[in-house]
Design an enzyme around this catalytic site. Structure first.
Site, mmCIF file in Angstrom:
data_model
loop_
_atom_site.group_PDB
_atom_site.id
_atom_site.type_symbol
_atom_site.label_atom_id
_atom_site.label_comp_id
_atom_site.label_asym_id
_atom_site.label_seq_id
_atom_site.Cartn_x
_atom_site.Cartn_y
_atom_site.Cartn_z
ATOM 1 N N CYS A 8 -2.127 2.322 -0.279
ATOM 2 C CA CYS A 8 -2.111 3.524 0.523
ATOM 3 C C CYS A 8 -3.450 3.707 1.223
ATOM 4 C CB CYS A 8 -1.827 4.739 -0.366
ATOM 5 S SG CYS A 8 -0.350 4.548 -1.393
ATOM 6 N N ILE A 26 5.766 1.859 -3.187
ATOM 7 C CA ILE A 26 6.015 0.609 -3.903
ATOM 8 C C ILE A 26 6.636 0.888 -5.268
ATOM 9 C CG2 ILE A 26 4.964 -1.490 -4.833
ATOM 10 C CD1 ILE A 26 4.831 -1.291 -1.779
ATOM 11 N N SER A 51 -1.080 -13.434 -3.025
ATOM 12 C CA SER A 51 -1.952 -14.407 -2.372
ATOM 13 C C SER A 51 -2.718 -15.197 -3.431
ATOM 14 C CB SER A 51 -2.945 -13.682 -1.449
ATOM 15 O OG SER A 51 -4.037 -14.513 -1.097
#
Length: 596
Positions: free
Chosen positions: A2, A55, A362
């Site tokens: 956020c 989320i 990632s």
């Protein structure tokens, strides 16, 4: 993930306070397009703002700023707490009740019970502020490894903070003057080193630190630092420890109420994540990568081969010079602070966003923890030879003088910087990772500002750890933290995308940091590849290549308009693409903020 912002101790009236906090909130809407909110304290002198990317608990129960039922504590929170379910259960066993299924409420409740010690329990990435309405105080914290950024400005009674530097600037409260120490850091390293920013009096809260504000008084404290104290362990046990730690981290990083994808480069780290994720998840995984039309730079085929090997649903987007030029203005507009990196993350994040993703994993951090960079061999060698030169009177300084005055490349001039000073790991690291040399950076600063400037001493203190661990510490606290993590945050959030980094996990690092460096940092990331034998041999045995774009050729052709008239001082040769890129990005940013 956020956007957060706040103004504390504002004395110019409640209407102006509301106007300013709304303006700050608006500048963060790209970080949280799903919801937004503002909290104003009862005395109308402090306010918190939030923009939400939903989320966990997608319902309105996750609205922020979020307050406790009694109204005493209110939080604005950016990030994810991966162990929130265990913490919630523990709190419920102690009698706490919950109104939502969010990690945000867990932070609020654990802070209510533990105060500043709450940070010991939080596993995740975060930057948050908790307002205490009773004490009229605010507790502000950033995660241990610096995954989530937080910037602040403090003058007299007033504190302004936000997830992005531009948002603090946008409050209109700080005066806009260049911070020459931050500028020097950018020119010599390619990113602005914390706690500096490019604006005087605006700081970046360092990783693993918290702030406490009350009545205009500001206290800062470091609550965490990595510890490389080695413990005896066999290679087989070290492999088991690494595998278990990474499995657990990946499992936690998949906690989400929306689908989670993976950025796949075809390197060891992202392949390791995909390999273990395939074991953990029963559903088909989605992977994303970018490729190039230029054969020399194209690794898209390899990423696709990895995805196919593990049965993932792979999406590849080919970037050519024409597309890169078309998207470059959006990239430039997204920059929060100048950096020589970030364009790759910007492009691949757009691909994931366009395919409906809100969360991606990632492989960032694997090189720093397991010795994947050439720096792990080169820097100890530089220090070793520097110390040998010290055995011959004046030899090191004489060589430094010669390189400074007759060296034709910036690389040789940076080597001169190293030789001019005592041969420490910090000095060697600066030379190895550098962009401009010391004297080149000074010349650029004097050309830009028309003022004399002498930099303060940069660099970290030496630690009583092995040479390889010294390099690991420098990579974690410098290149990864100041450049890779900041760029990943800004460029993924530009597309409303939450980027998670399982290797950059405090619990994982605390577990594997005790593995002796000769095992953990063995060349070619042997410990990691042995711990995860599922990684195909054609990935393990492939020569290490950093992920990069064909910038040099693009800058000579399609990007030409952006890289003309750089006005470098005559002392600066601009003999590499990354030097020209760094000056062009700096020039654009200074124009954007009105300091050109």
């Amino acid at each position: 993930m956020c956007g957060v912002a706040g103004i504390l101790g504002f004395e110019d009236g409640k209407d102006l306070l509301k106007e300013k906090i709304q303006k700050m909130q608006s500048s963060l809407l790209h970080r949280g397009p799903d919801d937004s909110g503002i909290y104003v304290s009862s005395d109308r002198r402090s306010a918190l703002a939030h923009t939400r990317l939903s989320i966990l608990d997608l319902s309105t129960a996750g609205h922020q700023p979020m307050s406790t039922i009694d109204g005493r504590y209110t939080i604005t929170f950016n990030g994810e707490i991966y162990n929130f379910l265990e913490l919630r259960q523990r709190l419920e066993d102690e009698g706490e009740n919950f109104e939502s299924h969010t990690d945000t409420e867990v932070i609020l409740k654990i802070y209510k019970n533990k105060g500043k010690d709450c940070l010991k329990y939080l596993r995740g990435m975060f930057a948050f502020a908790i307002w205490d309405e009773q004490e009229k105080s605010c507790f502000i914290a950033r995660d241990s490894l610096g995954i989530k950024p937080l910037y602040y400005w403090h003058l007299n009674q007033t504190l302004v903070f936000a997830s992005e530097l531009m948002t603090v600037i946008g409050s209109g409260l700080p005066q806009l003057n260049l911070n020459l120490d931050g500028l020097y850091g950018y020119l010599t390293t390619g990113s602005v080193p914390e706690p500096h920013t490019l604006i005087a009096d605006i700081r970046c809260l360092e990783a693993g630190n918290w702030l406490h504000w009350q009545n205009g008084n500001l206290t800062q404290h470091q609550y965490w630092q990595v510890d490389f104290t080695p413990q005896k362990i066999s290679i087989a046990d070290a492999q088991d420890k690494v595998r278990q730690a990474l499995q657990e981290s990946i499992k936690y990083h998949f906690i989400s109420d929306v689908p989670v994808g993976i950025f796949l480069s075809g390197g060891i780290d992202s392949t390791a994540i995909l390999a273990l994720a395939t074991e953990i998840k029963s559903t088909q995984l989605s992977t994303y990568s970018i490729a190039f039309a230029e054969t020399e730079w194209n690794e898209g085929e390899l990423a696709g081969k990895v995805a196919n090997h593990f049965g993932a649903n792979h999406t590849e987007f080919q970037v050519d010079a024409a597309f890169a030029k078309s998207i470059l203005p959006k990239f430039l507009a997204s920059i929060d602070q100048p950096t020589i990196d970030g364009f790759n993350t910007f492009c691949v994040s757009q691909v994931a966003h366009a395919n409906g993703m809100k969360v991606v994993l990632s492989g960032l951090g694997g090189d720093e923890i397991f010795g994947g960079y050439k720096s792990f061999q080169s820097i100890p060698m530089m220090v070793k030879w520097g110390r040998r030169l010290d055995q011959v009177p004046y030899a090191r300084k004489a060589l430094a003088y010669g390189l400074q005055h007759w060296g034709k490349s910036s690389k040789l001039k940076r080597l001169s910087d190293f030789l001019r000073n005592p041969p420490t790991f910090s000095a060697a690291y600066q030379s190895f990772r550098g962009i401009f040399s010391h004297y080149e950076a000074i010349a650029i600063i004097q050309s830009l500002t028309k003022s004399d400037y002498t930099p303060k001493q940069f660099g970290s203190k030496e630690h009583q750890i092995t040479p390889a661990d010294q390099v690991s510490f420098l990579e974690l606290s410098s290149y990864m933290r100041n450049q890779l993590l900041k760029d990943s945050d800004v460029m993924s959030m530009r597309w409303g995308l939450e980027l998670r980094v399982p290797f950059v996990d405090r619990t994982l690092l605390e577990s594997v940091a005790s593995i002796p460096s000769h095992i953990r940092l063995a060349k070619s990331k042997q410990l990691l590849t042995q711990a995860i034998p599922e990684i195909p041999e054609w990935i393990v045995n492939r020569p290490k290549r950093g992920f990069s774009f064909p910038f040099a050729s693009w800058m000579e052709t399609d990007f030409g308009d952006y890289f003309a008239d750089l006005d470098a001082p005559k002392e600066v040769a601009l003999d590499s693409w990354y030097q020209r890129w760094s000056l062009a990005i700096l020039k654009h940013w200074l124009e954007q903020v009105g300091l050109a």
